[in-house]
Design a protein around this motif. Structure first.
Motif, PDB file in Angstrom:
ATOM      1  N   GLY A 210       0.808  -1.212   0.000  1.00  0.00           N
ATOM      2  CA  GLY A 210       0.000   0.000   0.000  1.00  0.00           C
ATOM      3  C   GLY A 210       0.838   1.258   0.000  1.00  0.00           C
ATOM      4  O   GLY A 210       0.682   2.131  -0.866  1.00  0.00           O
ATOM      5  N   SER A 211       1.745   1.367   0.966  1.00  0.00           N
ATOM      6  CA  SER A 211       2.573   2.571   1.070  1.00  0.00           C
ATOM      7  C   SER A 211       3.457   2.741  -0.156  1.00  0.00           C
ATOM      8  O   SER A 211       3.564   3.834  -0.718  1.00  0.00           O
ATOM      9  CB  SER A 211       3.440   2.497   2.334  1.00  0.00           C
ATOM     10  N   GLY A 212       4.091   1.642  -0.589  1.00  0.00           N
ATOM     11  CA  GLY A 212       4.945   1.725  -1.771  1.00  0.00           C
ATOM     12  C   GLY A 212       4.159   1.923  -3.049  1.00  0.00           C
ATOM     13  O   GLY A 212       4.571   2.665  -3.943  1.00  0.00           O
ATOM     14  N   GLY A 213       2.990   1.288  -3.130  1.00  0.00           N
ATOM     15  CA  GLY A 213       2.200   1.361  -4.350  1.00  0.00           C
ATOM     16  C   GLY A 213       1.683   2.746  -4.662  1.00  0.00           C
ATOM     17  O   GLY A 213       1.598   3.153  -5.825  1.00  0.00           O
ATOM     18  N   ILE A 214       1.323   3.506  -3.626  1.00  0.00           N
ATOM     19  CA  ILE A 214       0.796   4.849  -3.881  1.00  0.00           C
ATOM     20  C   ILE A 214       1.911   5.905  -3.940  1.00  0.00           C
ATOM     21  O   ILE A 214       1.675   7.029  -4.385  1.00  0.00           O
ATOM     22  CB  ILE A 214      -0.242   5.267  -2.813  1.00  0.00           C
ATOM     23  N   LYS A 215       3.113   5.534  -3.491  1.00  0.00           N
ATOM     24  CA  LYS A 215       4.208   6.505  -3.375  1.00  0.00           C
ATOM     25  C   LYS A 215       4.505   7.251  -4.680  1.00  0.00           C
ATOM     26  O   LYS A 215       4.611   8.480  -4.672  1.00  0.00           O
ATOM     27  CB  LYS A 215       5.467   5.798  -2.852  1.00  0.00           C
ATOM     28  N   PRO A 216       4.649   6.574  -5.838  1.00  0.00           N
ATOM     29  CA  PRO A 216       4.981   7.325  -7.049  1.00  0.00           C
ATOM     30  C   PRO A 216       3.790   8.050  -7.661  1.00  0.00           C
ATOM     31  O   PRO A 216       3.960   8.858  -8.567  1.00  0.00           O
ATOM     32  CB  PRO A 216       5.493   6.235  -8.000  1.00  0.00           C
ATOM     33  N   CYS A 217       2.577   7.771  -7.151  1.00  0.00           N
ATOM     34  CA  CYS A 217       1.376   8.311  -7.780  1.00  0.00           C
ATOM     35  C   CYS A 217       0.899   9.610  -7.138  1.00  0.00           C
ATOM     36  O   CYS A 217       0.421  10.511  -7.834  1.00  0.00           O
ATOM     37  CB  CYS A 217       0.241   7.277  -7.720  1.00  0.00           C
ATOM     38  N   VAL A 218       1.006   9.702  -5.806  1.00  0.00           N
ATOM     39  CA  VAL A 218       0.428  10.858  -5.127  1.00  0.00           C
ATOM     40  C   VAL A 218       1.158  12.144  -5.505  1.00  0.00           C
ATOM     41  O   VAL A 218       0.532  13.154  -5.859  1.00  0.00           O
ATOM     42  CB  VAL A 218       0.452  10.654  -3.595  1.00  0.00           C
ATOM     43  N   SER A 219       2.504  12.131  -5.437  1.00  0.00           N
ATOM     44  CA  SER A 219       3.242  13.349  -5.770  1.00  0.00           C
ATOM     45  C   SER A 219       3.057  13.725  -7.235  1.00  0.00           C
ATOM     46  O   SER A 219       2.968  14.907  -7.582  1.00  0.00           O
ATOM     47  CB  SER A 219       4.728  13.174  -5.452  1.00  0.00           C
ATOM     48  N   ALA A 220       2.989  12.708  -8.111  1.00  0.00           N
ATOM     49  CA  ALA A 220       2.758  12.991  -9.531  1.00  0.00           C
ATOM     50  C   ALA A 220       1.353  13.549  -9.758  1.00  0.00           C
ATOM     51  O   ALA A 220       1.137  14.413 -10.617  1.00  0.00           O
ATOM     52  CB  ALA A 220       2.962  11.724 -10.356  1.00  0.00           C
ATOM     53  N   LEU A 221       0.386  13.071  -8.970  1.00  0.00           N
ATOM     54  CA  LEU A 221      -0.982  13.577  -9.082  1.00  0.00           C
ATOM     55  C   LEU A 221      -1.035  15.055  -8.710  1.00  0.00           C
ATOM     56  O   LEU A 221      -1.808  15.826  -9.303  1.00  0.00           O
ATOM     57  CB  LEU A 221      -1.917  12.762  -8.181  1.00  0.00           C
ATOM     58  N   VAL A 222      -0.229  15.454  -7.749  1.00  0.00           N
ATOM     59  CA  VAL A 222      -0.164  16.873  -7.386  1.00  0.00           C
ATOM     60  C   VAL A 222       0.241  17.707  -8.605  1.00  0.00           C
ATOM     61  O   VAL A 222      -0.392  18.711  -8.931  1.00  0.00           O
ATOM     62  CB  VAL A 222       0.845  17.098  -6.234  1.00  0.00           C
ATOM     63  N   GLY A 223       1.290  17.278  -9.281  1.00  0.00           N
ATOM     64  CA  GLY A 223       1.758  18.014 -10.453  1.00  0.00           C
ATOM     65  C   GLY A 223       0.732  18.076 -11.569  1.00  0.00           C
ATOM     66  O   GLY A 223       0.658  19.073 -12.303  1.00  0.00           O
ATOM     67  N   ASP A 224      -0.093  17.023 -11.694  1.00  0.00           N
ATOM     68  CA  ASP A 224      -1.113  16.983 -12.748  1.00  0.00           C
ATOM     69  C   ASP A 224      -2.182  18.050 -12.574  1.00  0.00           C
ATOM     70  O   ASP A 224      -2.921  18.348 -13.523  1.00  0.00           O
ATOM     71  CB  ASP A 224      -1.794  15.609 -12.775  1.00  0.00           C
ATOM     72  N   GLN A 225      -2.300  18.613 -11.385  1.00  0.00           N
ATOM     73  CA  GLN A 225      -3.380  19.578 -11.123  1.00  0.00           C
ATOM     74  C   GLN A 225      -3.048  20.986 -11.599  1.00  0.00           C
ATOM     75  O   GLN A 225      -3.865  21.894 -11.480  1.00  0.00           O
ATOM     76  CB  GLN A 225      -3.698  19.610  -9.619  1.00  0.00           C
ATOM     77  N   PHE A 226      -1.844  21.169 -12.154  1.00  0.00           N
ATOM     78  CA  PHE A 226      -1.405  22.510 -12.549  1.00  0.00           C
ATOM     79  C   PHE A 226      -1.263  22.617 -14.059  1.00  0.00           C
ATOM     80  O   PHE A 226      -0.958  21.640 -14.749  1.00  0.00           O
ATOM     81  CB  PHE A 226      -0.080  22.857 -11.858  1.00  0.00           C
ATOM     82  N   THR A 227      -1.488  23.835 -14.551  1.00  0.00           N
ATOM     83  CA  THR A 227      -1.372  24.126 -15.977  1.00  0.00           C
ATOM     84  C   THR A 227      -0.321  25.215 -16.175  1.00  0.00           C
ATOM     85  O   THR A 227       0.298  25.683 -15.214  1.00  0.00           O
ATOM     86  CB  THR A 227      -2.720  24.606 -16.540  1.00  0.00           C
ATOM     87  N   ALA A 228      -0.174  25.650 -17.420  1.00  0.00           N
ATOM     88  CA  ALA A 228       0.831  26.672 -17.719  1.00  0.00           C
ATOM     89  C   ALA A 228       0.542  27.984 -16.986  1.00  0.00           C
ATOM     90  O   ALA A 228       1.460  28.689 -16.569  1.00  0.00           O
ATOM     91  CB  ALA A 228       0.884  26.927 -19.220  1.00  0.00           C
ATOM     92  N   GLU A 229      -0.742  28.301 -16.775  1.00  0.00           N
ATOM     93  CA  GLU A 229      -1.068  29.597 -16.184  1.00  0.00           C
ATOM     94  C   GLU A 229      -0.804  29.661 -14.674  1.00  0.00           C
ATOM     95  O   GLU A 229      -0.645  30.749 -14.119  1.00  0.00           O
ATOM     96  CB  GLU A 229      -2.521  29.984 -16.483  1.00  0.00           C
ATOM     97  N   ASN A 230      -0.787  28.523 -14.010  1.00  0.00           N
ATOM     98  CA  ASN A 230      -0.527  28.561 -12.559  1.00  0.00           C
ATOM     99  C   ASN A 230       0.660  27.692 -12.159  1.00  0.00           C
ATOM    100  O   ASN A 230       0.797  27.294 -11.002  1.00  0.00           O
ATOM    101  CB  ASN A 230      -1.774  28.152 -11.765  1.00  0.00           C
TER     102      ASN A 230
END
Length: 478
Positions: free
Chosen positions: A126-146
């Protein structure tokens, strides 16, 4: 279609609090169970299975580091599922349910080795499986304007990790002593359930990048092609040019360049993660009373996240600019060898403290704060710097590969410590100097390799809102 306004571009996306709240609670749950694991194994689970105190301590350390190995090896699985099949959101949500089940196993089966170890396996997944996804998901929430808010959100993200770790280190060791394993492992389980609910509540607001499927020009495919055509070209990887574009081949070459630096990083993690095993065992033989307070051995781990939250603003806002003004800039390739050397120094200090402890003298546990300070400064110079360095050195298509290799440096380190603990190569004070010696050699080796390393930073030619064009390397002096 909604039109973005300047005000919206200066505000944090509304879905970010869900991810940050999830991360803080998840890190509390993980560090809550992790920080008491060594003590629990010695005093409860292994008490009737392994005769002799020193044998129980060695077995507990072996189990602990094997568990941490699993935590940092399974991100390969989580990243694979997210990229190929499920996407980041569904991967985090589904694996979090396994994570919760693992915590439940620890609380319910704390007296049954099979049930307890099954819980550890589920938590590692569980801890390892979500590790590479959560931080990458944060980055996905941003666009060029912000995108100018990305640095700020990742600073908040890193603080939430250490906030969760601090309170887990403060509360759960005392809970284990006062209320026993069921409650001590149950509370982190409740926090993980809360983390999962918080994450689910933001489901309708997340930007969900769909899975990309199989990449025909991935790191693995390029290496396979190079092996099949290894007699062609000037170098091993040039043999892959007949089947893959130049950008993919150059990207893999960049990864191997970064790996020449990463090869020395496991020697730091071999030291760092023993603060939850070897240093906890040492604290058990020290005077735990500090003024009116009676500390638990595992509670000393709270010093690390507290110092991280204090020292990161100091290093980035004061120390690094000061060295730059003095004419000796602390570049990433200078910070990391210094950080490894500081980790080694922290173990030398801990080893010197262990001399009177091994002789039966009850010195104050406050003395452990000194090696913790040195180790934490080393962590900032190695851990925070390492990913920054790797991300700038890898092409856009190889960022996830670098993340995987970074996690594998911790996995390899903990596997090595688990094996060393299982076979009991060294005992007592000699153990501290054994690990410190290897780390000093690693720091020297990295410094020598870094002197010949050619720094090549990869930038995207087009703005983030435009279709991605081939990445162009920009060479800079090392």
């Amino acid at each position: 279609m909604a039109v973005s306004t300047p005000a919206r571009a200066t505000r944090m996306p509304p879905q970010i609090p869900f991810i940050i709240g999830n991360e803080a609670c998840e890190r509390f749950s993980f560090y809550g169970m992790r920080n008491i694991l060594t003590v629990f194994l010695i005093d409860w689970l292994l008490r009737n299975q392994v005769p002799g105190q020193s044998e129980r301590e060695a077995s507990a350390k072996a189990v602990f580091h094997l568990f941490v190995f699993g935590v940092y090896f399974t991100p390969l699985l989580g990243g694979f599922l997210a990229d190929r099949f499920l996407g980041k959101y569904r991967t985090v949500l589904y694996i979090s349910l396994l994570y919760c089940l693992g915590h439940a196993c620890l609380a319910i089966f704390h007296a049954d080795p099979r049930g307890f170890y099954a819980g550890l396996v589920l938590i590692a997944l569980g801890s390892g499986g979500i590790k590479p996804c959560v931080s990458a998901l944060v980055g996905d929430q941003f666009t060029a304007e912000n995108k100018h808010l990305v640095n700020k959100v990742f600073a908040i993200f890193y603080w939430s990790i250490n906030l969760g770790s601090f309170f887990a280190s403060l509360l759960i060791p005392k809970t284990l002593r006062l209320f026993g394993p069921s409650v001590a492992f149950g509370i982190p389980g409740v926090l993980m359930a809360i983390a999962t609910v918080i994450f689910w509540l933001g489901r309708n607001q997340y930007v969900k990048v769909p899975p990309t499927g199989k990449n025909p020009h991935s790191f693995v495919e390029v290496v396979r092609s190079a092996w099949r055509n290894r007699r062609r070209g000037d170098s091993f990887l040039d043999g892959a040019r007949s089947e893959h574009p130049d950008e993919a081949v150059e990207g893999v070459k960049a990864v191997f360049r970064v790996l020449s630096i990463f090869a020395f990083v496991p020697f730091f993690w071999m030291l760092f993660d023993q603060k939850a095993s070897t240093w906890v065992v040492q604290a058990r033989s020290m005077d735990l009373r500090v003024g009116p307070w009676n500390f638990e051995p595992a509670q000393m781990q709270l010093v690390n996240p507290a110092l991280v939250m204090l020292l990161i603003p100091f290093t980035t806002g004061v120390a690094y600019p000061l060295f730059k003004r003095l004419g000796w800039e602390l570049t990433p390739l200078r910070r990391m060898p210094i950080g490894i050397a500081l980790g080694a120094t922290s173990f030398v200090i801990a080893g010197l403290l262990n001399v009177p402890v091994a002789g039966g003298e009850k010195i104050s546990v406050v003395w452990q704060v000194l090696p913790y300070i040195v180790l934490t400064v080393g962590e900032i110079l190695v851990s925070v710097t390492g990913l920054e360095f790797a991300y700038t050195q890898a092409p856009l298509t190889m960022k996830s590969v670098i993340q995987s290799f970074w996690n594998l440096t911790t996995a390899a380190a903990n596997l090595a410590v688990a094996l060393a603990s299982a076979f009991v190569f060294f005992r007592g004070t000699a153990l501290f100097f054994y690990y410190a010696g290897f780390a000093y050699l690693a720091a020297l080796g990295m410094a020598l390799v870094a002197r010949r390393y050619k720094v090549v930073e990869w930038y995207q030619r087009a703005p983030a809102a435009q279709p991605v064009q081939p990445a162009e390397p920009v060479a800079e002096p090392a």
